[in-house]
Design a protein around this motif. Structure first.
Motif, PDB file in Angstrom:
ATOM      1  N   VAL A 241       0.842  -1.202   0.000  1.00 55.54           N
ATOM      2  CA  VAL A 241       0.000   0.000   0.000  1.00 55.54           C
ATOM      3  C   VAL A 241       0.875   1.249   0.000  1.00 55.54           C
ATOM      4  O   VAL A 241       0.600   2.217  -0.723  1.00 55.54           O
ATOM      5  N   TYR A 242       1.948   1.231   0.771  1.00 55.76           N
ATOM      6  CA  TYR A 242       2.855   2.377   0.825  1.00 55.76           C
ATOM      7  C   TYR A 242       3.476   2.654  -0.546  1.00 55.76           C
ATOM      8  O   TYR A 242       3.531   3.798  -0.989  1.00 55.76           O
ATOM      9  N   LEU A 243       3.958   1.608  -1.206  1.00 59.47           N
ATOM     10  CA  LEU A 243       4.585   1.802  -2.517  1.00 59.47           C
ATOM     11  C   LEU A 243       3.592   2.322  -3.551  1.00 59.47           C
ATOM     12  O   LEU A 243       3.938   3.156  -4.390  1.00 59.47           O
ATOM     13  N   ILE A 244       2.368   1.838  -3.501  1.00 63.28           N
ATOM     14  CA  ILE A 244       1.365   2.283  -4.467  1.00 63.28           C
ATOM     15  C   ILE A 244       0.957   3.728  -4.190  1.00 63.28           C
ATOM     16  O   ILE A 244       0.829   4.540  -5.111  1.00 63.28           O
ATOM     17  N   ARG A 245       0.776   4.079  -2.913  1.00 60.91           N
ATOM     18  CA  ARG A 245       0.330   5.429  -2.572  1.00 60.91           C
ATOM     19  C   ARG A 245       1.402   6.486  -2.841  1.00 60.91           C
ATOM     20  O   ARG A 245       1.073   7.613  -3.195  1.00 60.91           O
ATOM     21  N   THR A 246       2.672   6.141  -2.646  1.00 60.81           N
ATOM     22  CA  THR A 246       3.733   7.119  -2.884  1.00 60.81           C
ATOM     23  C   THR A 246       4.091   7.235  -4.362  1.00 60.81           C
ATOM     24  O   THR A 246       4.794   8.164  -4.742  1.00 60.81           O
ATOM     25  N   GLY A 247       3.646   6.294  -5.175  1.00 62.14           N
ATOM     26  CA  GLY A 247       3.916   6.360  -6.599  1.00 62.14           C
ATOM     27  C   GLY A 247       5.240   5.739  -6.995  1.00 62.14           C
ATOM     28  O   GLY A 247       5.620   5.773  -8.155  1.00 62.14           O
ATOM     29  N   ARG A 248       5.960   5.191  -6.028  1.00 65.25           N
ATOM     30  CA  ARG A 248       7.227   4.536  -6.327  1.00 65.25           C
ATOM     31  C   ARG A 248       6.970   3.055  -6.562  1.00 65.25           C
ATOM     32  O   ARG A 248       6.336   2.398  -5.750  1.00 65.25           O
ATOM     33  N   ASN A 249       7.479   2.532  -7.649  1.00 67.68           N
ATOM     34  CA  ASN A 249       7.408   1.101  -7.940  1.00 67.68           C
ATOM     35  C   ASN A 249       6.003   0.528  -7.772  1.00 67.68           C
ATOM     36  O   ASN A 249       5.772  -0.371  -6.967  1.00 67.68           O
ATOM     37  N   LYS A 250       5.069   1.042  -8.529  1.00 65.25           N
ATOM     38  CA  LYS A 250       3.685   0.554  -8.426  1.00 65.25           C
ATOM     39  C   LYS A 250       3.584  -0.927  -8.747  1.00 65.25           C
ATOM     40  O   LYS A 250       2.815  -1.652  -8.119  1.00 65.25           O
ATOM     41  N   LYS A 251       4.381  -1.376  -9.709  1.00 62.81           N
ATOM     42  CA  LYS A 251       4.356  -2.788 -10.079  1.00 62.81           C
ATOM     43  C   LYS A 251       4.798  -3.660  -8.898  1.00 62.81           C
ATOM     44  O   LYS A 251       4.176  -4.688  -8.601  1.00 62.81           O
TER      45      LYS A 251
ATOM     46  N   GLY B 154       4.610  -2.822  -5.770  1.00 65.42           N
ATOM     47  CA  GLY B 154       3.572  -2.717  -4.758  1.00 65.42           C
ATOM     48  C   GLY B 154       2.426  -3.680  -5.007  1.00 65.42           C
ATOM     49  O   GLY B 154       1.916  -4.313  -4.087  1.00 65.42           O
ATOM     50  N   VAL B 155       2.026  -3.799  -6.272  1.00 62.43           N
ATOM     51  CA  VAL B 155       0.951  -4.728  -6.624  1.00 62.43           C
ATOM     52  C   VAL B 155       1.391  -6.164  -6.366  1.00 62.43           C
ATOM     53  O   VAL B 155       0.622  -6.983  -5.841  1.00 62.43           O
ATOM     54  N   LEU B 156       2.629  -6.476  -6.705  1.00 58.70           N
ATOM     55  CA  LEU B 156       3.140  -7.825  -6.453  1.00 58.70           C
ATOM     56  C   LEU B 156       3.197  -8.126  -4.950  1.00 58.70           C
ATOM     57  O   LEU B 156       2.929  -9.256  -4.536  1.00 58.70           O
ATOM     58  N   MET B 157       3.518  -7.122  -4.150  1.00 55.71           N
ATOM     59  CA  MET B 157       3.522  -7.318  -2.691  1.00 55.71           C
ATOM     60  C   MET B 157       2.106  -7.584  -2.180  1.00 55.71           C
ATOM     61  O   MET B 157       1.911  -8.416  -1.284  1.00 55.71           O
ATOM     62  N   LEU B 158       1.124  -6.890  -2.737  1.00 54.01           N
ATOM     63  CA  LEU B 158      -0.265  -7.135  -2.334  1.00 54.01           C
ATOM     64  C   LEU B 158      -0.713  -8.539  -2.720  1.00 54.01           C
ATOM     65  O   LEU B 158      -1.427  -9.200  -1.949  1.00 54.01           O
ATOM     66  N   ILE B 159      -0.294  -8.999  -3.874  1.00 54.76           N
ATOM     67  CA  ILE B 159      -0.641 -10.359  -4.306  1.00 54.76           C
ATOM     68  C   ILE B 159       0.015 -11.385  -3.386  1.00 54.76           C
ATOM     69  O   ILE B 159      -0.618 -12.370  -2.983  1.00 54.76           O
ATOM     70  N   ALA B 160       1.283 -11.153  -3.034  1.00 56.69           N
ATOM     71  CA  ALA B 160       1.983 -12.073  -2.127  1.00 56.69           C
ATOM     72  C   ALA B 160       1.309 -12.100  -0.758  1.00 56.69           C
ATOM     73  O   ALA B 160       1.177 -13.166  -0.135  1.00 56.69           O
ATOM     74  N   ALA B 161       0.845 -10.949  -0.282  1.00 53.37           N
ATOM     75  CA  ALA B 161       0.138 -10.899   0.998  1.00 53.37           C
ATOM     76  C   ALA B 161      -1.168 -11.685   0.924  1.00 53.37           C
ATOM     77  O   ALA B 161      -1.516 -12.423   1.854  1.00 53.37           O
ATOM     78  N   ALA B 162      -1.881 -11.550  -0.182  1.00 53.05           N
ATOM     79  CA  ALA B 162      -3.135 -12.287  -0.348  1.00 53.05           C
ATOM     80  C   ALA B 162      -2.887 -13.789  -0.361  1.00 53.05           C
ATOM     81  O   ALA B 162      -3.658 -14.569   0.228  1.00 53.05           O
ATOM     82  N   VAL B 163      -1.802 -14.219  -1.003  1.00 53.54           N
ATOM     83  CA  VAL B 163      -1.462 -15.643  -1.034  1.00 53.54           C
ATOM     84  C   VAL B 163      -1.137 -16.141   0.369  1.00 53.54           C
ATOM     85  O   VAL B 163      -1.569 -17.225   0.776  1.00 53.54           O
ATOM     86  N   MET B 164      -0.392 -15.350   1.133  1.00 58.14           N
ATOM     87  CA  MET B 164      -0.063 -15.750   2.510  1.00 58.14           C
ATOM     88  C   MET B 164      -1.323 -15.870   3.361  1.00 58.14           C
ATOM     89  O   MET B 164      -1.481 -16.828   4.117  1.00 58.14           O
ATOM     90  N   PHE B 165      -2.215 -14.894   3.261  1.00 56.06           N
ATOM     91  CA  PHE B 165      -3.450 -14.947   4.044  1.00 56.06           C
ATOM     92  C   PHE B 165      -4.317 -16.134   3.625  1.00 56.06           C
ATOM     93  O   PHE B 165      -4.949 -16.786   4.462  1.00 56.06           O
TER      94      PHE B 165
END
Length: 70
Positions: free
Chosen positions: A21-31, A33-44
């Protein structure tokens, strides 16, 4: 031991979620950030799969991870 592993997975998933969420909101490395969100969803999802009780499971605990294998 199984409870400890699930707890670490949840903490790691929360860290990935916050970082994504931080990476997406700051505009740095949006791609990334999205991959981190996907990895979090897989872990959950993995934690949810391991903690859902099954119909033939023993009544103690509800997860299928053995604490003392063998």
């Amino acid at each position: 031991m199984a409870d400890w592993i699930l707890s670490v997975l949840m903490l790691a998933g929360a860290g990935l979620l916050a970082g994504g969420v931080y990476l997406i909101r700051t505009g740095r490395n949006k791609k990334q950030g999205v991959l981190m969100l996907i990895a979090a969803a897989v872990m959950f999802a993995n934690v949810a799969i391991w903690t859902v009780p099954t119909p033939n499971a023993p009544t103690g605990g509800g997860n299928a991870i053995p604490d003392n294998p063998g």
